[in-house]
Write an enzyme that holds these catalytic residues in place. Structure first.
Site, PDB file in Angstrom:
ATOM      1  N   HIS A   1      58.691  52.571 -63.518  1.00  0.00           N
ATOM      2  CA  HIS A   1      57.022  51.989 -64.310  1.00  0.00           C
ATOM      3  C   HIS A   1      56.262  52.517 -65.314  1.00  0.00           C
ATOM      4  O   HIS A   1      57.130  53.121 -65.916  1.00  0.00           O
ATOM      5  CB  HIS A   1      55.699  51.861 -63.724  1.00  0.00           C
ATOM      6  CG  HIS A   1      55.475  53.651 -63.203  1.00  0.00           C
ATOM      7  ND1 HIS A   1      56.447  54.793 -62.590  1.00  0.00           N
ATOM      8  CD2 HIS A   1      54.622  54.144 -63.044  1.00  0.00           C
ATOM      9  CE1 HIS A   1      55.871  55.877 -62.559  1.00  0.00           C
ATOM     10  NE2 HIS A   1      54.448  55.164 -62.762  1.00  0.00           N
TER      11      HIS A   1
ATOM     12  N   ASP B   1      52.159  52.500 -67.097  1.00  0.00           N
ATOM     13  CA  ASP B   1      51.288  52.678 -66.074  1.00  0.00           C
ATOM     14  C   ASP B   1      49.878  51.765 -66.472  1.00  0.00           C
ATOM     15  O   ASP B   1      50.183  51.431 -68.026  1.00  0.00           O
ATOM     16  CB  ASP B   1      50.482  53.888 -66.277  1.00  0.00           C
ATOM     17  CG  ASP B   1      51.345  55.456 -65.545  1.00  0.00           C
ATOM     18  OD1 ASP B   1      52.042  55.425 -64.586  1.00  0.00           O
ATOM     19  OD2 ASP B   1      50.587  56.560 -66.221  1.00  0.00           O
TER      20      ASP B   1
ATOM     21  N   HIS C   1      58.478  55.257 -67.160  1.00  0.00           N
ATOM     22  CA  HIS C   1      58.741  56.448 -66.286  1.00  0.00           C
ATOM     23  C   HIS C   1      59.419  56.727 -65.215  1.00  0.00           C
ATOM     24  O   HIS C   1      58.683  55.505 -64.234  1.00  0.00           O
ATOM     25  CB  HIS C   1      58.213  57.305 -66.917  1.00  0.00           C
ATOM     26  CG  HIS C   1      56.195  57.217 -66.229  1.00  0.00           C
ATOM     27  ND1 HIS C   1      55.862  56.114 -67.151  1.00  0.00           N
ATOM     28  CD2 HIS C   1      55.526  57.737 -65.650  1.00  0.00           C
ATOM     29  CE1 HIS C   1      54.353  56.401 -67.021  1.00  0.00           C
ATOM     30  NE2 HIS C   1      54.450  56.591 -65.975  1.00  0.00           N
TER      31      HIS C   1
ATOM     32  N   ARG D   1      58.519  68.529 -54.744  1.00  0.00           N
ATOM     33  CA  ARG D   1      57.868  68.782 -55.670  1.00  0.00           C
ATOM     34  C   ARG D   1      56.221  68.237 -55.510  1.00  0.00           C
ATOM     35  O   ARG D   1      55.886  67.016 -54.517  1.00  0.00           O
ATOM     36  CB  ARG D   1      58.153  68.185 -56.542  1.00  0.00           C
ATOM     37  CG  ARG D   1      57.946  67.387 -58.033  1.00  0.00           C
ATOM     38  CD  ARG D   1      58.793  66.883 -58.233  1.00  0.00           C
ATOM     39  NE  ARG D   1      58.288  66.862 -59.949  1.00  0.00           N
ATOM     40  CZ  ARG D   1      57.833  66.213 -60.102  1.00  0.00           C
ATOM     41  NH1 ARG D   1      56.255  64.743 -59.690  1.00  0.00           N
ATOM     42  NH2 ARG D   1      56.814  66.195 -61.927  1.00  0.00           N
TER      43      ARG D   1
END
Length: 333
Positions: free
Chosen positions: A211, A213, A267, A277
């Site tokens: 996607h 942002d 990204h 994570r």
């Protein structure tokens, strides 16, 4: 463990179908060279040439790292290692309860979420969970169930940093600093706290879908596990975590406002394979009524004028109908 979202059970049909189909849709989601890592620009904000480096990185990369950014390292580490773990390791049933968020705003963008309820294939499934918290809501969080002191401090300092960076970038393309001060307000900017649980099929799903942002700027602090990738020269490349740095990336709105001078780069995050994570992201976003207009500096405008509300509505429509955000190409002249 009772804190884990029930991914396998909830999406059992998708996993069953993936065993029956031979299709690129169920192929390896990682599709990158493990040795290909990006050497992102690393900018020391205390140096005299920092402003020039910021503008250059925004033009060439759309992503860069900053050190000496004004957010104490001990605050970032405490937030990542203690407070976020405390939030995400509560029982899943508790996390899903509406009252767990106490007095958080009723905005559809706020609250706890996980997976992707509209996924029709494994390639549309994000193996992650997140809290979306608008800045004014931090103060109203129940301190018995939510750590908030470091969240509030991080949000305050991230706001100052985002405003500083936006002003530097805006100068290059003739955007007045008052534009950001007037339109990017505490009740329009928000935090996304991310957890990526260990995934038993990390090659079949994403941690976070590819996607770009829908913001002006995004500031990210990630732990040392790694997994964030960006698209560079047609290839996915990994971003090696730097414990001293914050990641900064240009959002769609700054690409439009800069008339394409700055780049909003696609990204994604790989599904966690061996170790969970964490990351925290601050989104420097405007009110829905804010008008986005290309500042060409003498060049013909690439994008038509649009409001942030119009952009979000179009993006939501595309996701519902097409399964993905089309983005700025919808607003080309």
């Amino acid at each position: 463990m009772d804190h884990e979202p029930p991914f396998l059970k909830t999406y059992s049909d998708l996993f069953r179908e993936s065993q029956q189909l031979i299709s690129p849709l169920v192929g390896d989601t990682r599709n990158y060279d493990n040795k290909f890592c990006c050497e992102l620009p690393l900018i020391d904000l205390r140096k005299l040439n920092a402003e020039r480096e910021i503008k250059e990185a925004a033009r060439k990369w759309g992503f860069f790292q900053v050190v000496n950014h004004g957010i104490p390292q001990e605050l970032l580490e405490s937030l990542m290692r203690e407070e976020m773990i405390q939030m995400f390791h509560r029982p899943f049933a508790t996390k899903c309860q509406q009252h767990f968020l106490n007095n958080l705003s009723a905005s559809a963008s706020g609250g706890y979420r996980w997976g992707n309820p509209s996924a029709t294939s494994l390639r549309q499934l994000s193996w992650s969970e997140a809290y979306h918290v608008f800045l004014p809501d931090i103060a109203s969080m129940d301190h018995h169930t939510h750590p908030r002191s470091n969240l509030k401090c991080f949000a305050t300092k991230a706001t100052l940093l985002a405003e500083r960076l936006a002003e530097i970038l805006g100068q290059e393309v003739k955007i007045k600093s008052s534009y950001f001060q007037e339109n990017c307000l505490p009740n329009t900017c928000f935090l996304r706290l991310n957890r990526y649980p260990v995934c038993p099929v990390p090659s079949k799903v994403f941690g976070l879908l590819p996607h770009s942002d829908s913001s002006f700027l995004t500031l990210v602090y990630q732990d040392q596990v790694g997994g964030l990738q960006l698209m560079k020269d047609g290839k996915w490349c990994g971003i090696k975590p730097n414990p001293q740095a914050l990641l900064v990336n240009i959002g769609d709105l700054f690409q439009a406002a800069s008339n394409g001078v700055y780049k909003s780069i696609k990204h994604k995050v790989l599904a966690a394979e061996k170790e969970e994570r964490y990351s925290v992201a601050y989104f420097f976003s405007p009110s829905y009524d804010t008008v986005i207009e290309s500042h060409g500096g003498g060049s013909p405008s690439i994008y038509r004028k649009f409001s942030f509300r119009e952009y979000k509505q179009q993006a939501d429509k595309d996701v519902r109908e097409l399964g993905d955000k089309v983005g700025l190409s919808r607003f080309l002249l």
